[in-house]
Write a protein that holds these residues in place. Structure first.
Motif, PDB file in Angstrom:
ATOM      1  N   ASN A  50       0.872  -1.176   0.000  1.00  0.00           N
ATOM      2  CA  ASN A  50       0.000   0.000   0.000  1.00  0.00           C
ATOM      3  C   ASN A  50       0.912   1.230   0.000  1.00  0.00           C
ATOM      4  O   ASN A  50       1.863   1.287   0.786  1.00  0.00           O
ATOM      5  N   PRO A  51       0.652   2.212  -0.885  1.00  0.00           N
ATOM      6  CA  PRO A  51       1.566   3.363  -0.983  1.00  0.00           C
ATOM      7  C   PRO A  51       1.742   4.122   0.334  1.00  0.00           C
ATOM      8  O   PRO A  51       2.738   4.814   0.536  1.00  0.00           O
ATOM      9  N   VAL A  79      -6.204  -5.961  -5.145  1.00  0.00           N
ATOM     10  CA  VAL A  79      -7.490  -5.523  -4.609  1.00  0.00           C
ATOM     11  C   VAL A  79      -7.559  -3.991  -4.592  1.00  0.00           C
ATOM     12  O   VAL A  79      -7.685  -3.359  -3.565  1.00  0.00           O
ATOM     13  N   SER A 105     -13.694  -5.737  -9.622  1.00  0.00           N
ATOM     14  CA  SER A 105     -14.731  -5.771 -10.655  1.00  0.00           C
ATOM     15  C   SER A 105     -14.467  -4.604 -11.599  1.00  0.00           C
ATOM     16  O   SER A 105     -13.662  -3.712 -11.292  1.00  0.00           O
TER      17      SER A 105
HETATM   18  N1  ACO Z   1      -0.924  -0.286  -5.044  1.00  0.00           N
HETATM   19  C1  ACO Z   1      -1.171  -0.539  -3.756  1.00  0.00           C
HETATM   20  N2  ACO Z   1      -2.196  -0.023  -3.071  1.00  0.00           N
HETATM   21  C2  ACO Z   1      -3.040   0.772  -3.751  1.00  0.00           C
HETATM   22  C3  ACO Z   1      -2.874   1.039  -5.104  1.00  0.00           C
HETATM   23  C4  ACO Z   1      -1.758   0.493  -5.756  1.00  0.00           C
HETATM   24  N3  ACO Z   1      -1.510   0.698  -7.060  1.00  0.00           N
HETATM   25  N4  ACO Z   1      -3.869   1.844  -5.483  1.00  0.00           N
HETATM   26  C5  ACO Z   1      -4.654   2.042  -4.412  1.00  0.00           C
HETATM   27  N5  ACO Z   1      -4.149   1.379  -3.361  1.00  0.00           N
HETATM   28  C6  ACO Z   1      -4.666   1.285  -2.007  1.00  0.00           C
HETATM   29  C7  ACO Z   1      -5.563   2.439  -1.624  1.00  0.00           C
HETATM   30  O1  ACO Z   1      -4.812   3.515  -1.133  1.00  0.00           O
HETATM   31  C8  ACO Z   1      -6.419   1.816  -0.567  1.00  0.00           C
HETATM   32  O2  ACO Z   1      -5.733   1.813   0.666  1.00  0.00           O
HETATM   33  P1  ACO Z   1      -6.373   2.408   2.036  1.00  0.00           P
HETATM   34  O3  ACO Z   1      -7.533   1.507   2.353  1.00  0.00           O
HETATM   35  O4  ACO Z   1      -5.276   2.336   2.983  1.00  0.00           O
HETATM   36  O5  ACO Z   1      -6.844   3.790   1.701  1.00  0.00           O
HETATM   37  C9  ACO Z   1      -6.545   0.375  -1.015  1.00  0.00           C
HETATM   38  O6  ACO Z   1      -5.490   0.170  -1.954  1.00  0.00           O
HETATM   39  C10 ACO Z   1      -7.828   0.096  -1.742  1.00  0.00           C
HETATM   40  O7  ACO Z   1      -8.085   1.090  -2.683  1.00  0.00           O
HETATM   41  P2  ACO Z   1      -9.453   1.917  -2.693  1.00  0.00           P
HETATM   42  O8  ACO Z   1      -9.335   2.950  -3.740  1.00  0.00           O
HETATM   43  O9  ACO Z   1      -9.817   2.346  -1.324  1.00  0.00           O
HETATM   44  O10 ACO Z   1     -10.443   0.828  -3.208  1.00  0.00           O
HETATM   45  P3  ACO Z   1     -11.579   0.050  -2.424  1.00  0.00           P
HETATM   46  O11 ACO Z   1     -11.052  -0.749  -1.324  1.00  0.00           O
HETATM   47  O12 ACO Z   1     -12.707   0.944  -2.144  1.00  0.00           O
HETATM   48  O13 ACO Z   1     -12.051  -0.940  -3.593  1.00  0.00           O
HETATM   49  C11 ACO Z   1     -11.931  -2.967  -4.775  1.00  0.00           C
HETATM   50  C12 ACO Z   1     -11.146  -1.779  -4.239  1.00  0.00           C
HETATM   51  C13 ACO Z   1     -12.521  -3.750  -3.614  1.00  0.00           C
HETATM   52  C14 ACO Z   1     -11.026  -3.848  -5.580  1.00  0.00           C
HETATM   53  C15 ACO Z   1     -13.114  -2.427  -5.666  1.00  0.00           C
HETATM   54  O14 ACO Z   1     -12.568  -1.632  -6.688  1.00  0.00           O
HETATM   55  C16 ACO Z   1     -13.879  -3.500  -6.328  1.00  0.00           C
HETATM   56  O15 ACO Z   1     -13.613  -3.916  -7.449  1.00  0.00           O
HETATM   57  N6  ACO Z   1     -14.891  -4.013  -5.615  1.00  0.00           N
HETATM   58  C17 ACO Z   1     -15.682  -5.137  -6.070  1.00  0.00           C
HETATM   59  C18 ACO Z   1     -15.006  -6.427  -5.667  1.00  0.00           C
HETATM   60  C19 ACO Z   1     -15.874  -7.595  -5.970  1.00  0.00           C
HETATM   61  O16 ACO Z   1     -17.057  -7.600  -5.642  1.00  0.00           O
HETATM   62  N7  ACO Z   1     -15.308  -8.633  -6.650  1.00  0.00           N
HETATM   63  C20 ACO Z   1     -16.107  -9.774  -7.019  1.00  0.00           C
HETATM   64  C21 ACO Z   1     -16.140 -10.652  -5.857  1.00  0.00           C
HETATM   65  S1  ACO Z   1     -17.289 -11.848  -5.915  1.00  0.00           S
HETATM   66  C22 ACO Z   1     -18.684 -11.278  -5.209  1.00  0.00           C
HETATM   67  O17 ACO Z   1     -19.520 -10.835  -5.894  1.00  0.00           O
HETATM   68  C23 ACO Z   1     -18.795 -11.431  -3.797  1.00  0.00           C
END
Ligand code: ACO
Length: 707
Positions: A50-51, A79, A105
């Protein structure tokens, strides 16, 4: 697929993991995944990324993948929002990661197919494979790794689940907990942009911890490869499937009967059966089968006995046995010898063994023990109705004792019917892993699946010792006929071309000739010999009988002249614009059993073949079965047996058996034509008239559609 891609083993048994998007914030998916990995007892190295950096759950967070500078990471879980994924995948390539589990997603499921494909292509070019996207992750008992955002408390066991639906997969983790079904793995495949069921099954079938594989499917991508993998896998392990989305797509806009009869769902069901896969309709049914097949041994023979204290439930069970293909042992001498002493005089030693309502638990014990110990009895169905002597309390311990002693030696299912106490007894026994149900069909369906596996394995080993028959088909000749039709701009073959294709494949058709006028029709009829049939030849008339384009059983010159005029008149009325090439005069074949053989290119599974009861009512009766093309006579024989009218082929009311071998030859040849001539979209022989055994078959009409 490129061969520099990593072994799938690294996905299930990674030594080092990274989670990109690991979050310290409780409740975020990126937090749950790291927490689950830690709590599941994973022993390898974990890198949260995580950055923001910092620490979480006792692990230090790295700001980027490049910062960790470790080139031995087997699995990276991503994720983060979809828009950042491609960039992160590029970072993964730099550290030579092997597998990427993309939770996010926002890809093909919402129409973003292009980017999804670009990511997969990039990953493959850099020696990486993709699980997902749009998934909840993977749990692998072998690595004690729960890299999902589902429940944390997954019990280890012997069932592996592959699921296309995320939410349902997570729900199934909970359900398996309740049902006390231990898991060896659960893999969410989501959009299956790269890794699909076939890749996972190849690993799971060799995994000693996995005894049963359960798949939840919504759509099929690489169907032909899936069939190949499933056929091999089911000779080693049971596979259970649930498939949703019973669509009618396959039947749409079909130009042939085969097409309109090929409802996508029936093709799926039939092909799963061909592969030896058990298709369940409900989650409960699927989990019942998984639990039974993962905890009980397979039968070693066909003989099953029913032991019951009630005649009624015994008869119900006998009906269920017929439905699920279970053979009730009927050697009366052996049964008398084994059970006579244990059954009261007013009971019955004929299978079902009825120890009667007055039977005590002691009587049950003696009969069940006899059945378990008898070398000629291979499986047991034990039934009970609540009575004054048989109560929830009395049967519990006895059944548990038998289950513990014999479950790994001889399969047995139990079904007890009664009030609250019986239900409590059943709940207790189920929690102890005993295959007991209040519903008789539910318990017998489990045993039925064990028998299907038993037979499937036997057929596999029989097949390996048999030589396949060699067929000589002039494929070059068929290709040139197709090429000519394509050059003419047609998407179908004319009748005489279809006939030439049949001749090149060695499939017998009636003698015939296309004639241009009544005089030629008469001379041809005399050459062939009366009676004859006459048919319209027109590129614009596909369904000849609808247009009045067929006349049957013509006995003399006059009837030939009248028929000629009637056919021309009828067809002109039917389609005034139709171009009429001529009228075909054909030998009138003697009557036999009318069947249909077809083949077509299925959107999910590639080339499939069809067999059924033929003739003009085929679409009304719909008595057909499908298979993926195969030269395995056993599989085709199974396809024939599947239709309801199969007894007609065996001969009814004193008729002789029909030439089943000749039908099988035609089905194999049709499949071979389809396989080697991908330009053919539909091929149909209807009717294929089957004569008595040894007298062969004749394809009266053939219709071939091309691209
Ligand atoms: N490298 C590392 N970390 C990063 C990067 C990167 N390039 N970019 C962002 N991050 C960090 C963020 O800073 C954040 O950290 P924090 O929580 O400390 O602030 C974390 O990664 C997550 O990023 P967010 O922008 O907060 O994203 P969020 O957690 O809200 O969502 C997710 C990410 C869950 C992947 C969302 O985009 C998504 O796709 N959700 C749907 C997932 C899903 O339902 N998948 C299907 C599953 S099956 C089912 O239906 C149950």
């Amino acid at each position: 697929m490129k061969n520099n891609l990593p072994d799938i083993r690294y996905l299930f048994e990674p030594k080092k993991l990274a989670v990109v998007g690991a979050s310290s914030q409780v409740g975020k998916i990126g937090h749950s995944i790291v927490k689950n990995i830690v709590e599941s007892g994973y022993q390898g190295k974990i890198y949260p990324i995580n950055p923001k950096g910092g620490e979480m759950l006792g692990l230090s967070i790295h700001k980027s993948l490049s910062e960790i500078n470790d080139c031995e990471i087997d699995l990276v879980t991503l994720v983060i929002p979809a828009k950042h994924i491609f960039q992160a995948v590029k970072e993964c390539a730099k550290i030579k990661a092997k597998f990427l589990s993309i939770i996010s997603s926002g890809f093909s499921e919402v129409g973003n197919t292009k980017e999804e494909m670009e990511i997969v292509n990039f990953a493959h070019d850099h020696g990486m494979r993709i699980l997902g996207p749009n998934i909840f992750g993977i749990y692998s008992a072998k690595a004690s790794m729960n890299a999902t955002f589902g429940p944390s408390n997954i019990s280890k066991g012997h069932v592996s689940i592959i699921t296309q639906s995320g939410a349902l997969g997570i729900a199934m983790i909970g359900k398996t907990q309740v049902e006390k079904i231990g898991l060896s793995s659960i893999i969410s495949i989501g959009n299956k942009s790269d890794i699909d069921e076939a890749d996972l099954i190849e690993y799971l079938v060799e995994d000693p911890q996995t005894k049963v594989i359960f798949m939840y499917m919504e759509g099929i991508k690489r169907g032909e490869r899936l069939i190949e993998v499933l056929q091999k896998a089911t000779s080693k392990k049971p596979i259970v499937v649930i498939k949703s989305g019973r669509s009618k797509r396959g039947a749409m806009a079909a130009a042939s009967h085969t097409g309109s009869l090929a409802g996508a769902d029936q093709v799926f069901s039939d092909i799963m059966e061909q592969c030896g896969v058990h298709r369940a309709t409900t989650i409960t049914e699927a989990l019942d089968w998984c639990k039974f097949l993962s905890t009980n041994t397979r039968p070693k023979g066909e003989n099953c006995v029913i032991i019951t204290n009630g005649g009624g439930v015994g008869v119900l069970a006998a009906d269920a046995c017929e439905q699920y293909g279970i053979h009730l042992f009927d050697d009366l001498k052996t049964l008398e010898c084994a059970f006579l002493e244990k059954v009261p005089s007013f009971g019955s030693v004929k299978n079902p063994i009825d120890i009667t309502g007055g039977a005590s638990m002691q009587d049950y014990k003696r009969s069940i023990e006899t059945a378990f110990e008898h070398p000629d009895i291979h499986s047991i169905i034990c039934l009970g109705c609540e009575t004054a002597v048989l109560t929830g309390e009395t049967f519990k311990n006895t059944i548990l004792e038998f289950h513990k002693k014999y479950a790994h030696h001889k399969p047995a299912v139990f079904s007890f019917v009664g009030g609250e106490n019986i239900e409590k007894g059943i709940a207790y026994l189920r929690s102890e892993g005993v295959p007991i149900f209040s519903d008789i069909y539910q318990s017998i369906s489990c045993l039925g699946k064990a028998y299907s596996d038993f037979r499937n394995i036997q057929t596999h080993s029989d097949h390996h010792s048999k030589e396949d028959k060699i067929y000589h088909i002039k494929l070059d000749k068929i290709s040139s006929i197709i090429k000519k039709a394509q050059t003419d701009g047609r998407n179908f073959l004319l009748a005489h071309e279809g006939k030439d294709v049949m001749e090149a494949a060695g499939i017998s058709m009636p003698k015939s000739k296309i004639t241009k006028g009544p005089a030629e029709a008469i001379s041809t009829a005399e050459e062939i010999g009366y009676p004859v049939v006459m048919k319209i030849v027109s590129p614009d008339i596909l369904h000849k009988s609808d247009a009045g384009g067929i006349a049957l059983d013509l006995q003399n010159q006059k009837e030939v002249i009248d028929a000629y005029e009637a056919i021309i008149h009828g067809c002109k009325n039917y389609n005034p614009q139709a171009k009429i090439t001529g009228i075909e005069v054909m030998e009138m074949v003697p009557p036999g059993t009318e069947t249909i053989v077809g083949g077509r290119y299925d959107p999910s599974f590639g080339p499939v073949i069809m067999f059924g009861l033929g003739g003009i009512y085929v679409e009304v009766i719909k008595d057909v079965s499908f298979r993926s093309i195969t030269t395995d006579r056993n599989q085709i024989s199974g396809m024939l047996k599947k239709i309801r009218s199969y007894p007609l082929l065996l001969g009814v009311r004193g008729e002789d058996k029909k030439d089943i071998n000749a039908i099988i030859d035609v089905i194999i040849k049709t499949g071979m034509i389809l396989k080697h001539c991908p330009q053919i979209t539909d091929i149909e022989l209807n009717p294929l008239v089957a004569y008595d055994e040894g007298d062969g078959v004749k394809a009266v009409d053939v219709r071939i559609m091309i691209q």
